[in-house]
Structures are given as C-alpha cells and as structure tokens.
Scaffold this motif. Structure first.
Motif, PDB file in Angstrom:
ATOM      1  N   ALA A   1       0.802  -1.224   0.000  1.00 57.01           N
ATOM      2  CA  ALA A   1       0.000   0.000   0.000  1.00 57.01           C
ATOM      3  C   ALA A   1       0.838   1.279   0.000  1.00 57.01           C
ATOM      4  O   ALA A   1       0.488   2.255  -0.668  1.00 57.01           O
ATOM      5  N   THR A   2       1.931   1.287   0.751  1.00 60.75           N
ATOM      6  CA  THR A   2       2.753   2.499   0.833  1.00 60.75           C
ATOM      7  C   THR A   2       3.312   2.877  -0.530  1.00 60.75           C
ATOM      8  O   THR A   2       3.312   4.056  -0.915  1.00 60.75           O
ATOM      9  N   ASN A   3       3.777   1.909  -1.284  1.00 59.79           N
ATOM     10  CA  ASN A   3       4.311   2.199  -2.611  1.00 59.79           C
ATOM     11  C   ASN A   3       3.187   2.569  -3.580  1.00 59.79           C
ATOM     12  O   ASN A   3       3.381   3.401  -4.473  1.00 59.79           O
ATOM     13  N   VAL A   4       2.032   1.956  -3.412  1.00 56.41           N
ATOM     14  CA  VAL A   4       0.885   2.301  -4.256  1.00 56.41           C
ATOM     15  C   VAL A   4       0.507   3.768  -4.049  1.00 56.41           C
ATOM     16  O   VAL A   4       0.129   4.468  -4.997  1.00 56.41           O
ATOM     17  N   LYS A   5       0.626   4.248  -2.830  1.00 58.71           N
ATOM     18  CA  LYS A   5       0.306   5.646  -2.526  1.00 58.71           C
ATOM     19  C   LYS A   5       1.153   6.601  -3.355  1.00 58.71           C
ATOM     20  O   LYS A   5       0.689   7.679  -3.760  1.00 58.71           O
ATOM     21  N   ARG A   6       2.389   6.222  -3.624  1.00 59.83           N
ATOM     22  CA  ARG A   6       3.264   7.083  -4.406  1.00 59.83           C
ATOM     23  C   ARG A   6       2.755   7.269  -5.831  1.00 59.83           C
ATOM     24  O   ARG A   6       3.048   8.268  -6.487  1.00 59.83           O
ATOM     25  N   VAL A   7       2.002   6.304  -6.312  1.00 59.86           N
ATOM     26  CA  VAL A   7       1.511   6.340  -7.686  1.00 59.86           C
ATOM     27  C   VAL A   7       0.064   6.814  -7.777  1.00 59.86           C
ATOM     28  O   VAL A   7      -0.287   7.614  -8.642  1.00 59.86           O
ATOM     29  N   LEU A   8      -0.774   6.343  -6.852  1.00 60.25           N
ATOM     30  CA  LEU A   8      -2.212   6.575  -6.974  1.00 60.25           C
ATOM     31  C   LEU A   8      -2.823   7.439  -5.870  1.00 60.25           C
ATOM     32  O   LEU A   8      -3.996   7.807  -5.964  1.00 60.25           O
ATOM     33  N   GLY A   9      -2.078   7.739  -4.827  1.00 63.00           N
ATOM     34  CA  GLY A   9      -2.610   8.592  -3.780  1.00 63.00           C
ATOM     35  C   GLY A   9      -3.195   7.854  -2.586  1.00 63.00           C
ATOM     36  O   GLY A   9      -3.225   6.625  -2.535  1.00 63.00           O
ATOM     37  N   THR A  10      -3.688   8.657  -1.643  1.00 65.92           N
ATOM     38  CA  THR A  10      -4.134   8.142  -0.350  1.00 65.92           C
ATOM     39  C   THR A  10      -5.310   7.177  -0.442  1.00 65.92           C
ATOM     40  O   THR A  10      -5.363   6.174   0.282  1.00 65.92           O
ATOM     41  N   LYS A  11      -6.294   7.475  -1.309  1.00 62.96           N
ATOM     42  CA  LYS A  11      -7.474   6.621  -1.408  1.00 62.96           C
ATOM     43  C   LYS A  11      -7.084   5.185  -1.735  1.00 62.96           C
ATOM     44  O   LYS A  11      -7.587   4.236  -1.117  1.00 62.96           O
ATOM     45  N   TRP A  12      -6.170   5.028  -2.667  1.00 70.15           N
ATOM     46  CA  TRP A  12      -5.765   3.677  -3.075  1.00 70.15           C
ATOM     47  C   TRP A  12      -4.815   3.055  -2.068  1.00 70.15           C
ATOM     48  O   TRP A  12      -4.706   1.829  -1.983  1.00 70.15           O
ATOM     49  N   PHE A  13      -4.134   3.888  -1.291  1.00 69.70           N
ATOM     50  CA  PHE A  13      -3.310   3.396  -0.189  1.00 69.70           C
ATOM     51  C   PHE A  13      -4.183   2.592   0.769  1.00 69.70           C
ATOM     52  O   PHE A  13      -3.865   1.447   1.122  1.00 69.70           O
TER      53      PHE A  13
END
Length: 203
Positions: free
Chosen positions: A46-58
């Motif tokens: 999730a943390t790395n996903v946040k870098r790409v897609l933002g907080t909602k997807w985190f």
C-alpha cells in the motif's frame, strides 16, 4: 494423522495462493499501466501504491491485503472445524498468507512486506489484538509520518499481546515469527530510519 497432515498442507497452499494475489500490482497496472515494482521501493504494498495513486488507493490496497490474511485464517478455521481446539490450522494459514504476499508466485516470488496481510491474520486470530495492533500502527504512523516505523513497532507488539491475552501457544509462536519476518522485510527501512533517510508517508 496422515490425513490431517495433508489437510494442513492443503490449507497452507490455498492460503499461500490467496496471499499471493498481488493487489497493489493489479490495481496500479489497471489504472496506470505500469509495473508498481519499477516505482519507489519496488514493493507491491500500500505504501508504494500511494506514491503512484494517492491516499485513497493506499487505504484500498491495505484493506484488501488485510482481508487476504483474515480470509485465509477464517478458511482454515472453517475447514478444520473438527480440530479447531489445537489452533494449528489457522496459524498454518496465516503463515501461508504472509509468505504469499511477500513472495507471490504470480510475480516470480516478489511482492510486498506483509504488514497489512499480517495484521489481517491477527484480526482473524484474535480481534482485540488485531484492533490494538492496528491502532498502534495508526498512531505511530500518524505522529511520526513513517509507515515503516509504525509497522515494525506495531507488529512487534503482537507476541507480547498474545501472551497478555493468554492466547493459544500456536498463536504466540506465529505472532513472534510474523514479527521477525516483517522486521527482516523492513531491514532496509530500518537502516534508513537510523540514518535519518527514510521517506515519510506525508510531508
């Protein structure tokens, strides 16, 4: 006895496959068309996903990854309903799920760092402990802004809490192994924390 062993192996395999579902990879691939493993830390978590897609997807990825762990444990408990008292089957499932998340067969044995999936297994093994661990993670992460620090401290509390709540010995051993595994997966993060170079989840 042989039948039980084979059933435990079956539970591990099924749980490993559930844990192996690469949530972050799939979501980023669908929405951005890129391989999340080529971004940031290279983790599918999730943390790395946040870098790409933002907080909602985190939070979306974190929730789904936690569900993978919880579903695996609940599946084992249901499948082994006639010998639940030994507590071993849910633990085998929990181990399968966290290993699957970080060593996904679908991604050539790469993946995330198993924190969310590990916490999900704790929720299923003991709801009070899962809640406490999640709250500790949230509080530490919020105030320090370091997801890795919150993750390592929170998951390390699990074996202590298992003892305090007088849980099954298998649960205690699992939570200790889970903590060690997560710490090993975060060894580079710990090194950066000590050097003051770790990335914060927000500025």
């Amino acid at each position: 006895m042989i039948t039980i062993v084979w059933k435990l192996i079956f539970v591990f395999i099924v749980s490993y496959l559930i844990g192996s579902i690469p949530t972050g990879y799939i979501i980023v691939k669908l929405l951005k068309g890129i391989d999340i493993r080529t971004v940031g830390s290279g983790s599918t978590g999730a943390t790395n996903v946040k870098r790409v897609l933002g907080t909602k997807w985190f939070f979306t990825v974190m929730l789904i990854d936690a569900l993978k762990g919880a579903i695996s444990v609940l599946f084992a408990a249901k499948y082994f309903n006639f010998i639940d008292f030994i507590g071993l089957a849910p633990v085998i499932a929990a181990l399968g799920a966290i290993i699957g998340h970080s060593k996904s067969v679908f991604l050539r044995f790469t993946g995330g760092k198993s924190v969310a999936t590990g916490v999900g297994t704790l929720f299923a093994l003991s709801l009070p402990i899962g809640i406490v661990v999640a709250l500790v993670w949230g509080i530490i992460t919020f105030f320090t802004k370091y997801v890795s620090l919150g993750s390592v401290i929170a998951i390390s509390l699990a074996p202590i809490l298992m003892n305090v709540f007088d849980q099954n010995i298998y649960y205690i051993w699992f939570s200790a192994l889970c903590a060690i595994y997560v710490i090993i997966m975060h060894k580079e993060n710990i090194k950066r924390l000590l050097e003051g170079k770790e990335n914060k989840v927000r500025k």
